[in-house]
Design an enzyme around this catalytic site. Structure first.
Site, mmCIF file in Angstrom:
data_model
loop_
_atom_site.group_PDB
_atom_site.id
_atom_site.type_symbol
_atom_site.label_atom_id
_atom_site.label_comp_id
_atom_site.label_asym_id
_atom_site.label_seq_id
_atom_site.Cartn_x
_atom_site.Cartn_y
_atom_site.Cartn_z
ATOM 1 N N LYS A 120 -1.212 -9.361 9.128
ATOM 2 C CA LYS A 120 -0.792 -8.003 9.487
ATOM 3 C C LYS A 120 0.730 -7.857 9.590
ATOM 4 O O LYS A 120 1.282 -6.832 9.187
ATOM 5 C CB LYS A 120 -1.476 -7.561 10.781
ATOM 6 C CG LYS A 120 -2.985 -7.359 10.617
ATOM 7 C CD LYS A 120 -3.614 -6.782 11.866
ATOM 8 C CE LYS A 120 -5.102 -6.531 11.660
ATOM 9 N NZ LYS A 120 -5.734 -5.889 12.831
ATOM 10 N N ASP A 134 -5.652 0.988 13.122
ATOM 11 C CA ASP A 134 -6.145 0.611 14.447
ATOM 12 C C ASP A 134 -5.583 1.560 15.504
ATOM 13 O O ASP A 134 -6.277 1.932 16.454
ATOM 14 C CB ASP A 134 -5.721 -0.823 14.797
ATOM 15 C CG ASP A 134 -6.519 -1.871 14.033
ATOM 16 O OD1 ASP A 134 -7.612 -1.553 13.545
ATOM 17 O OD2 ASP A 134 -6.029 -3.011 13.935
#
Length: 492
Positions: free
Chosen positions: A282, A319
């Protein structure tokens, strides 16, 4: 076309599985004679075959199980041709000694279980010189570039070439090879019995990846991570594409740690339109992007990369959106858009990627956030960076926060009988949000409901972040209800 391989030790089971595959819609079946524990009774296996059939008999040197002599094996393959079987698989070194006869088509094959050789084109040319109807070339992928070289070879070949790579890294080429012109891909009867590394089952190829619907124009999307085999994202996105009537396929890509940028550059010839990014990539995805959005810059991590019209990469963190929406839904299911988090207290468990996104989302919404991590140093670092409070793991039960968010893996399958928060610390009307989604009903969620707390499960977050990715990929809203149903079915 999907060719389904059957490797069983008993003739009876080969016949039964062949019939079962025909009933399921299989169009081509490979019978691996080398798996049989007794001398193959070819007549019994092909007399009333319910589908076109490939006869294959692999030697131990080719990672097969043939126990007889080479003379017996060659005689068996010649007998299959004389019997009029639709296809016979011949290794390159014996293809010249077995002449063409009747209508049986010749698959001339090469397998390398160790690597994808640098001289792939030379090997392919040697196979093409052995009078094939189809060349089959299968190698082990040790890096994404191996898979790319294989698919380009398939695309550029003037001879029909079934080419793909083995192993977890090479597995996506089994799904994509038809897009590049391969006449065949291979699958196994059952996901419990793969006959080669990285082989998918017939049902997976047909019902998840919809292999036969993939064309040269089908857009490709992917999830990248390491490990990646456990990911539910391919199931979720592929069924959502099908439900929405969108021509696209979504594949899993295993990319080893610290190789994201180099791997994505190597994959560039495949023109993948977008990536979902999971552990451990990420932060690397943020750095790889040409245009990280504001959330990515603040959080310091991206879970989505999307190619724009200028061939540049945009980075997003879905997210963030999913956490914010899930909390609002938990507080007011009827009107989540009216929820105001200003001044509400939040106890956040964990200091990893999901916790970072949650902390930013809650602080930006005006909540008073305190972070507790089993590694206290990480909690301090994250709290200082985001601008919120922290406490030790031992003191996480102190106080009565309005909202509890678990971003640790505590309670995840298979350790389902543990909770990151003691039951007696929970309060009525408190919102408990557990980002663990497998199982959905974690021990924390069950305790919270017993104590009268409001709850939101990790399924809601996972589905909402995926739905946002779907929208970024396609320009259309993700089918939330359908994705939620798919997710719950998969983990039930």
């Amino acid at each position: 076309m999907i060719c389904v391989s059957i490797g069983r030790t008993r003739h009876k089971m080969v016949v039964l599985e062949h019939r079962a595959l025909a009933q399921k819609g299989a169009q081509l079946v490979e019978l691996r004679l080398d798996w049989l524990s007794h001398i193959p009774d070819l007549g019994r296996l092909i007399a009333d075959r319910p589908t076109p059939t490939i006869i294959t008999c692999r030697r131990p040197v080719d990672r097969g199980r043939w126990r007889g002599s080479e003379e017996e094996r060659v005689t068996l393959l010649r007998s299959a041709i004389v019997s009029g079987v639709e296809y016979v698989d011949l290794e390159e070194d014996i293809a010249g000694a077995i002449p063409r006869y009747g209508d049986t088509k010749r698959i001339v094959s090469y397998h390398n279980f160790d690597e994808t050789p640098k001289d792939l084109e030379t090997i392919h040319a040697q196979l093409c010189a052995r009078d094939p109807d189809i060349v089959k070339i299968v190698t082990m992928a040790n890096a994404p570039d191996d898979m790319v070289r294989m698919l380009r070879l398939v695309e550029e070949s003037s001879v029909a070439t079934a080419g793909f790579c083995m192993g977890e890294i090479g597995m996506p080429s089994r799904i994509l090879c038809g897009k590049y012109g391969s006449p065949l891909t291979y699958a196994t009867f059952s996901s419990d019995r793969e006959l080669a590394p990285g082989q998918l089952s017939f049902e997976q190829m047909r019902d998840i990846y919809h292999y036969d619907d993939i064309t040269a124009d089908t857009p490709v999307f992917a999830v990248v991570g390491d490990p990646i085999a456990h990911s539910l994202s391919p199931l979720l996105h592929n069924l959502a594409f099908k439900y929405a009537g969108i021509d696209a396929v979504y594949i899993p890509l295993r990319i080893p740690q610290d190789t994201l940028a180099a791997s994505l550059r190597a994959l560039e010839p495949l023109r993948i339109g977008g990536y979902s990014v999971t552990i451990p990539h990420k932060e690397a995805a943020r750095d790889f992007a040409d245009h990280p959005d504001d959330n990515v810059r603040v959080i310091g991590a991206a879970n989505t990369l999307v190619r724009n019209e200028l061939d540049e990469w945009q980075a997003f963190n879905t997210d963030y959106d999913a956490i914010e929406q899930s909390v609002s839904l938990g507080l007011n299911p009827d009107e989540p858009e009216t929820v105001n988090l200003m001044g509400r207290t939040v106890m956040l468990l964990g200091a990893g990627g999901a916790a970072r996104a949650a902390a930013v989302a809650m602080v930006r919404a005006g909540a008073v956030v305190s972070i507790a991590s089993r590694t206290h140093k990480r909690a301090i670092e994250l709290a200082d960076e985001i601008g919120c409070q922290h406490c030790t793991w031992e003191n996480r039960g102190a106080g009565e926060p309005n909202i509890l968010i678990n971003c640790t893996p505590v309670g995840m399958h298979p350790d389902i009988n543990v909770s990151p928060f003691e039951k007696h610390w929970l309060r009525e009307e408190q919102l408990v949000f557990d980002t663990v989604y497998n199982p959905e009903q974690t021990l924390l969620i069950r305790h919270a409901r017993e104590r009268g707390s409001r709850t939101v499960t990790g399924v809601e977050m996972f589905v909402r972040q995926a739905a946002r990715q779907f929208e970024l990929y396609t320009g259309r809203p993700g089918p939330l209800d359908q994705m939620r149903e798919t997710m719950r079915s998969a983990i039930s």
